[in-house]
Design a protein around this motif. Structure first.
Motif, PDB file in Angstrom:
ATOM      1  N   THR A 160       0.832  -1.191   0.000  1.00  9.22           N
ATOM      2  CA  THR A 160       0.000   0.000   0.000  1.00  9.22           C
ATOM      3  C   THR A 160       0.868   1.242   0.000  1.00  9.22           C
ATOM      4  N   GLN A 161       0.569   2.203  -0.859  1.00  8.98           N
ATOM      5  CA  GLN A 161       1.278   3.483  -0.879  1.00  8.98           C
ATOM      6  C   GLN A 161       0.509   4.466  -0.006  1.00  8.98           C
ATOM      7  N   ILE A 162       1.235   5.190   0.878  1.00  8.02           N
ATOM      8  CA  ILE A 162       0.576   6.179   1.726  1.00  8.02           C
ATOM      9  C   ILE A 162       1.357   7.474   1.709  1.00  8.02           C
ATOM     10  N   SER A 163       0.706   8.533   2.160  1.00  7.29           N
ATOM     11  CA  SER A 163       1.388   9.813   2.235  1.00  7.29           C
ATOM     12  C   SER A 163       1.367  10.383   3.649  1.00  7.29           C
ATOM     13  N   ASP A 164       0.794   9.663   4.616  1.00  7.98           N
ATOM     14  CA  ASP A 164       0.722  10.221   5.965  1.00  7.98           C
ATOM     15  C   ASP A 164       1.846   9.743   6.881  1.00  7.98           C
ATOM     16  N   ILE A 165       2.896   9.210   6.312  1.00 10.24           N
ATOM     17  CA  ILE A 165       4.161   8.960   6.992  1.00 10.24           C
ATOM     18  C   ILE A 165       5.219   9.340   5.964  1.00 10.24           C
ATOM     19  N   SER A 166       6.304   9.958   6.423  1.00  9.17           N
ATOM     20  CA  SER A 166       7.266  10.414   5.428  1.00  9.17           C
ATOM     21  C   SER A 166       8.704  10.239   5.880  1.00  9.17           C
ATOM     22  N   LEU A 167       9.568  10.280   4.916  1.00  7.17           N
ATOM     23  CA  LEU A 167      11.004  10.186   5.085  1.00  7.17           C
ATOM     24  C   LEU A 167      11.549  11.554   4.709  1.00  7.17           C
ATOM     25  N   SER A 168      12.307  12.182   5.603  1.00  6.45           N
ATOM     26  CA  SER A 168      12.856  13.505   5.302  1.00  6.45           C
ATOM     27  C   SER A 168      13.907  13.383   4.208  1.00  6.45           C
ATOM     28  N   PRO A 169      14.207  14.485   3.513  1.00  2.46           N
ATOM     29  CA  PRO A 169      15.271  14.448   2.507  1.00  2.46           C
ATOM     30  C   PRO A 169      16.617  14.004   3.102  1.00  2.46           C
ATOM     31  N   ALA A 170      16.924  14.409   4.337  1.00  2.00           N
ATOM     32  CA  ALA A 170      18.185  14.000   4.981  1.00  2.00           C
ATOM     33  C   ALA A 170      18.204  12.493   5.212  1.00  2.00           C
ATOM     34  N   ALA A 171      17.078  11.927   5.642  1.00  2.00           N
ATOM     35  CA  ALA A 171      17.000  10.478   5.861  1.00  2.00           C
ATOM     36  C   ALA A 171      17.086   9.735   4.532  1.00  2.00           C
ATOM     37  N   ALA A 172      16.431  10.260   3.503  1.00  2.00           N
ATOM     38  CA  ALA A 172      16.496   9.622   2.186  1.00  2.00           C
ATOM     39  C   ALA A 172      17.931   9.612   1.667  1.00  2.00           C
ATOM     40  N   ALA A 173      18.645  10.718   1.851  1.00  2.00           N
ATOM     41  CA  ALA A 173      20.035  10.792   1.408  1.00  2.00           C
ATOM     42  C   ALA A 173      20.901   9.782   2.157  1.00  2.00           C
ATOM     43  N   ARG A 174      20.653   9.609   3.459  1.00  2.00           N
ATOM     44  CA  ARG A 174      21.442   8.658   4.243  1.00  2.00           C
ATOM     45  C   ARG A 174      21.151   7.220   3.820  1.00  2.00           C
ATOM     46  N   VAL A 175      19.895   6.898   3.576  1.00  2.00           N
ATOM     47  CA  VAL A 175      19.551   5.545   3.116  1.00  2.00           C
ATOM     48  C   VAL A 175      20.213   5.281   1.768  1.00  2.00           C
ATOM     49  N   ARG A 176      20.183   6.270   0.869  1.00  2.00           N
ATOM     50  CA  ARG A 176      20.825   6.114  -0.432  1.00  2.00           C
ATOM     51  C   ARG A 176      22.322   5.882  -0.259  1.00  2.00           C
ATOM     52  N   TRP A 177      22.964   6.614   0.655  1.00  2.00           N
ATOM     53  CA  TRP A 177      24.393   6.458   0.925  1.00  2.00           C
ATOM     54  C   TRP A 177      24.696   5.049   1.439  1.00  2.00           C
ATOM     55  N   ILE A 178      23.895   4.572   2.401  1.00  2.00           N
ATOM     56  CA  ILE A 178      24.077   3.220   2.949  1.00  2.00           C
ATOM     57  C   ILE A 178      23.884   2.179   1.854  1.00  2.00           C
ATOM     58  N   ALA A 179      22.841   2.353   1.052  1.00  2.00           N
ATOM     59  CA  ALA A 179      22.548   1.396  -0.014  1.00  2.00           C
ATOM     60  C   ALA A 179      23.682   1.340  -1.034  1.00  2.00           C
ATOM     61  N   THR A 180      24.229   2.488  -1.378  1.00  2.00           N
ATOM     62  CA  THR A 180      25.334   2.539  -2.329  1.00  2.00           C
ATOM     63  C   THR A 180      26.555   1.818  -1.773  1.00  2.00           C
ATOM     64  N   ARG A 181      26.847   2.018  -0.505  1.00  2.00           N
ATOM     65  CA  ARG A 181      27.990   1.349   0.121  1.00  2.00           C
ATOM     66  C   ARG A 181      27.805  -0.165   0.166  1.00  2.00           C
ATOM     67  N   LYS A 182      26.550  -0.604   0.287  1.00  2.00           N
ATOM     68  CA  LYS A 182      26.264  -2.041   0.321  1.00  2.00           C
ATOM     69  C   LYS A 182      26.116  -2.618  -1.090  1.00  2.00           C
ATOM     70  N   GLY A 183      26.146  -1.742  -2.103  1.00  2.00           N
ATOM     71  CA  GLY A 183      26.016  -2.211  -3.479  1.00  2.00           C
ATOM     72  C   GLY A 183      24.594  -2.542  -3.873  1.00  2.00           C
ATOM     73  N   ASP A 184      23.617  -1.943  -3.213  1.00  2.00           N
ATOM     74  CA  ASP A 184      22.201  -2.209  -3.485  1.00  2.00           C
ATOM     75  C   ASP A 184      21.492  -0.884  -3.743  1.00  2.00           C
ATOM     76  N   ALA A 185      21.475  -0.452  -4.980  1.00  2.00           N
ATOM     77  CA  ALA A 185      20.902   0.851  -5.332  1.00  2.00           C
ATOM     78  C   ALA A 185      19.400   0.925  -5.079  1.00  2.00           C
ATOM     79  N   GLU A 186      18.724  -0.192  -4.965  1.00  2.00           N
ATOM     80  CA  GLU A 186      17.274  -0.209  -4.774  1.00  2.00           C
ATOM     81  C   GLU A 186      16.868  -0.423  -3.313  1.00  2.00           C
ATOM     82  N   ALA A 187      17.779  -0.251  -2.381  1.00  2.00           N
ATOM     83  CA  ALA A 187      17.474  -0.512  -0.970  1.00  2.00           C
ATOM     84  C   ALA A 187      16.403   0.440  -0.449  1.00  2.00           C
TER      85      ALA A 187
END
Length: 113
Positions: free
Chosen positions: A3-30
């Motif tokens: 289910t897609q929702i909009s009443d919980i969100s990920l801040s841009p700073a959190a999204a950037a950190r998840v992307r950084w972690i995913a890149t380091r783990k070699g999983d761009a779709e994390a």
């Protein structure tokens, strides 16, 4: 299908950190998985990890191409939340701004409703 929702969100700073972690783990779709467990000094505690998969009953939201995944049991406790990433002298961590929490502990990792 999740289910897609909009009443919980990920801040841009959190999204950037998840992307950084995913890149380091070699999983761009994390995706970041947020769950709520019983325990902690206030009754409930947040648990974070990279989602290995997205289940049909999960709730998913997306910020800047990064997904936040919440299981169907935890969603009622975190609906309306913003998940942020804070980097300070005290350390770096994901932080949940939870409008449903009646109280929380000093470290911010547990809460009560």
């Amino acid at each position: 299908m999740a289910t897609q929702i909009s009443d919980i969100s990920l801040s841009p700073a959190a999204a950037a950190r998840v992307r950084w972690i995913a890149t380091r783990k070699g999983d761009a779709e994390a995706a970041l998985r947020l769950a709520v467990d019983g325990g902690g000094c206030s009754g409930f505690t947040y648990r974070f990890g990279l989602a290995e998969s997205i289940d049909a009953d999960d709730v998913v939201t997306e910020t800047d191409g990064v997904k936040l995944v919440v299981d169907s049991v935890s969603i009622d406790l975190v609906r309306g939340c913003v998940v942020d990433f804070v980097d300070s002298l005290g350390g770096s961590s994901f932080k949940v701004e939870n409008p449903n929490a009646a109280s929380g502990c000093g470290c911010g990792s547990s809460f009560s409703i």
